[in-house]
Design a protein around this motif. Structure first.
Motif, PDB file in Angstrom:
ATOM      1  N   ALA A 182       0.684  -1.292   0.128  1.00  0.00           N
ATOM      2  CA  ALA A 182       0.031   0.222   0.019  1.00  0.00           C
ATOM      3  C   ALA A 182       0.849   1.352  -0.388  1.00  0.00           C
ATOM      4  N   ILE A 183       1.957   1.206   1.073  1.00  0.00           N
ATOM      5  CA  ILE A 183       2.729   2.761   1.152  1.00  0.00           C
ATOM      6  C   ILE A 183       3.384   2.350  -0.631  1.00  0.00           C
ATOM      7  N   LEU A 184       3.674   1.062  -1.036  1.00  0.00           N
ATOM      8  CA  LEU A 184       4.660   1.462  -2.354  1.00  0.00           C
ATOM      9  C   LEU A 184       3.890   1.992  -3.527  1.00  0.00           C
ATOM     10  N   TYR A 185       2.904   1.702  -3.337  1.00  0.00           N
ATOM     11  CA  TYR A 185       2.248   1.322  -4.784  1.00  0.00           C
ATOM     12  C   TYR A 185       1.637   2.859  -4.765  1.00  0.00           C
ATOM     13  N   LEU A 186       0.253   2.469  -4.067  1.00  0.00           N
ATOM     14  CA  LEU A 186      -1.168   3.365  -3.396  1.00  0.00           C
ATOM     15  C   LEU A 186      -0.110   4.570  -3.113  1.00  0.00           C
ATOM     16  N   GLY A 187       0.905   4.835  -2.786  1.00  0.00           N
ATOM     17  CA  GLY A 187       1.748   6.036  -1.967  1.00  0.00           C
ATOM     18  C   GLY A 187       2.731   6.245  -2.597  1.00  0.00           C
ATOM     19  N   VAL A 188       3.790   5.509  -2.532  1.00  0.00           N
ATOM     20  CA  VAL A 188       5.235   6.134  -3.694  1.00  0.00           C
ATOM     21  C   VAL A 188       4.580   6.432  -4.877  1.00  0.00           C
ATOM     22  N   ALA A 189       4.296   5.080  -5.956  1.00  0.00           N
ATOM     23  CA  ALA A 189       4.125   5.370  -7.516  1.00  0.00           C
ATOM     24  C   ALA A 189       3.219   6.337  -7.989  1.00  0.00           C
ATOM     25  N   LEU A 190       1.995   6.071  -6.675  1.00  0.00           N
ATOM     26  CA  LEU A 190       0.875   7.590  -7.315  1.00  0.00           C
ATOM     27  C   LEU A 190       2.154   8.465  -6.861  1.00  0.00           C
ATOM     28  N   LEU A 191       2.153   8.543  -6.122  1.00  0.00           N
ATOM     29  CA  LEU A 191       2.371  10.521  -5.958  1.00  0.00           C
ATOM     30  C   LEU A 191       3.771  10.231  -7.560  1.00  0.00           C
ATOM     31  N   CYS A 192       4.422   9.350  -8.013  1.00  0.00           N
ATOM     32  CA  CYS A 192       5.881   9.702  -8.429  1.00  0.00           C
ATOM     33  C   CYS A 192       4.855  10.063 -10.160  1.00  0.00           C
ATOM     34  N   LEU A 193       3.735   9.103 -10.193  1.00  0.00           N
ATOM     35  CA  LEU A 193       2.710   9.623 -11.335  1.00  0.00           C
ATOM     36  C   LEU A 193       2.036  10.863 -11.604  1.00  0.00           C
ATOM     37  N   TYR A 225       3.844  13.401  -9.967  1.00  0.00           N
ATOM     38  CA  TYR A 225       4.481  14.216 -10.193  1.00  0.00           C
ATOM     39  C   TYR A 225       5.341  14.175 -11.974  1.00  0.00           C
ATOM     40  N   ALA A 226       5.021  12.875 -12.155  1.00  0.00           N
ATOM     41  CA  ALA A 226       4.942  12.823 -14.014  1.00  0.00           C
ATOM     42  C   ALA A 226       4.681  13.683 -14.982  1.00  0.00           C
ATOM     43  N   CYS A 253       2.484  16.269 -13.780  1.00  0.00           N
ATOM     44  CA  CYS A 253       2.130  17.152 -14.051  1.00  0.00           C
ATOM     45  C   CYS A 253       3.243  17.914 -14.797  1.00  0.00           C
ATOM     46  N   PHE A 254       4.570  17.254 -14.054  1.00  0.00           N
ATOM     47  CA  PHE A 254       6.056  17.266 -14.771  1.00  0.00           C
ATOM     48  C   PHE A 254       6.045  17.587 -16.284  1.00  0.00           C
ATOM     49  N   ILE A 255       5.825  16.552 -17.688  1.00  0.00           N
ATOM     50  CA  ILE A 255       5.733  16.731 -18.693  1.00  0.00           C
ATOM     51  C   ILE A 255       4.269  18.128 -18.854  1.00  0.00           C
ATOM     52  N   ALA A 256       3.540  18.402 -17.614  1.00  0.00           N
ATOM     53  CA  ALA A 256       2.608  19.425 -18.518  1.00  0.00           C
ATOM     54  C   ALA A 256       3.141  20.668 -18.570  1.00  0.00           C
ATOM     55  N   VAL A 257       3.626  21.106 -17.185  1.00  0.00           N
ATOM     56  CA  VAL A 257       4.376  21.999 -16.891  1.00  0.00           C
ATOM     57  C   VAL A 257       5.037  22.452 -17.922  1.00  0.00           C
ATOM     58  N   LEU A 258       6.802  21.460 -17.985  1.00  0.00           N
ATOM     59  CA  LEU A 258       7.587  22.071 -18.704  1.00  0.00           C
ATOM     60  C   LEU A 258       7.604  22.154 -19.707  1.00  0.00           C
ATOM     61  N   GLY A 259       6.121  21.294 -20.802  1.00  0.00           N
ATOM     62  CA  GLY A 259       6.058  21.501 -21.389  1.00  0.00           C
ATOM     63  C   GLY A 259       5.113  22.168 -22.671  1.00  0.00           C
ATOM     64  N   GLY A 260       4.468  23.144 -21.428  1.00  0.00           N
ATOM     65  CA  GLY A 260       3.987  24.140 -21.409  1.00  0.00           C
ATOM     66  C   GLY A 260       2.905  24.594 -21.407  1.00  0.00           C
ATOM     67  N   GLY A 261       1.728  22.981 -21.514  1.00  0.00           N
ATOM     68  CA  GLY A 261       1.022  23.257 -21.715  1.00  0.00           C
ATOM     69  C   GLY A 261      -0.345  23.040 -20.622  1.00  0.00           C
ATOM     70  N   LEU A 262       0.426  23.066 -19.401  1.00  0.00           N
ATOM     71  CA  LEU A 262      -0.363  23.269 -17.673  1.00  0.00           C
ATOM     72  C   LEU A 262       0.692  24.598 -16.730  1.00  0.00           C
ATOM     73  N   VAL A 299       4.789  22.756  -6.710  1.00  0.00           N
ATOM     74  CA  VAL A 299       3.404  21.894  -6.823  1.00  0.00           C
ATOM     75  C   VAL A 299       3.972  20.342  -7.156  1.00  0.00           C
ATOM     76  N   ILE A 300       4.958  20.124  -7.814  1.00  0.00           N
ATOM     77  CA  ILE A 300       5.414  19.188  -8.747  1.00  0.00           C
ATOM     78  C   ILE A 300       6.955  19.007  -7.544  1.00  0.00           C
ATOM     79  N   GLY A 301       7.355  20.437  -7.268  1.00  0.00           N
ATOM     80  CA  GLY A 301       8.407  19.981  -6.759  1.00  0.00           C
ATOM     81  C   GLY A 301       8.086  19.144  -5.653  1.00  0.00           C
ATOM     82  N   TRP A 302       7.554  19.743  -4.696  1.00  0.00           N
ATOM     83  CA  TRP A 302       7.335  19.549  -3.822  1.00  0.00           C
ATOM     84  C   TRP A 302       6.216  17.724  -3.947  1.00  0.00           C
ATOM     85  N   THR A 303       5.536  17.620  -5.174  1.00  0.00           N
ATOM     86  CA  THR A 303       5.682  15.812  -5.025  1.00  0.00           C
ATOM     87  C   THR A 303       6.585  15.213  -4.662  1.00  0.00           C
ATOM     88  N   HIS A 304       7.952  15.862  -5.830  1.00  0.00           N
ATOM     89  CA  HIS A 304       9.093  15.179  -5.834  1.00  0.00           C
ATOM     90  C   HIS A 304       9.428  14.715  -4.087  1.00  0.00           C
TER      91      HIS A 304
END
Length: 150
Positions: free
Chosen positions: A32-43, A45-46, A48-57, A87-92
């Protein structure tokens, strides 16, 4: 939107830390910690990272911000000049600190450190990630030698 996402990631990470510190260390809890916590935070992050740095959001548009990137302090500062960048930095931080806390707990269990010994290191990792990790690495060294560097 960003305030809601910020709240979501904080709640998700806090639930992971509560499970880690206070619930039985069973395979289901670890999963639960690994997949519902860490993995969901990573997803989160990913995406938001793509959306923000890509200029779309939430692109960085403040004057003097420069072009976002990682090549200079000014470029990194430009990323954090938008709510999305914060938000993406904090999620990281949340994702990596929770993953590190999970590793500390598993390592502590494997080396025979009781939960009472682990909680201060978990708390330090929760509050100031690298300080908690460094402290744990120093303390675990003797036990690692005893158990064959595991």
């Amino acid at each position: 939107m960003w305030a809601g996402l910020f709240g979501f990631t904080n709640t998700l990470a806090m639930l992971g830390w509560i499970l880690l510190a206070f619930f039985p260390r069973k395979p289901l809890t670890h999963s639960a910690i690994l997949y519902l916590g860490v993995a969901l935070l990573c997803l989160t992050y990913a995406v938001c990272f793509i959306a923000v740095l890509g200029g779309g959001l939430d692109p960085v548009t403040q004057s003097g911000a420069g072009k976002p990137g990682f090549g200079s302090i000014e470029a990194v500062r430009a990323i954090f000049m938008s709510d999305g960048g914060v938000v993406i930095g904090w999620t990281h931080y949340l994702a990596f600190d929770l993953f590190t806390g999970l590793w500390i707990a598993r390592d502590g269990d494997a080396k025979g450190f009781g939960r009472v010994w682990q909680v201060p290191f978990l708390a330090a990792t929760f509050i100031a990630g690298p300080i908690g990790l460094f402290s744990w690495l120093v303390v675990r060294e003797r036990a690692a030698r005893r158990t064959g560097r595991g």
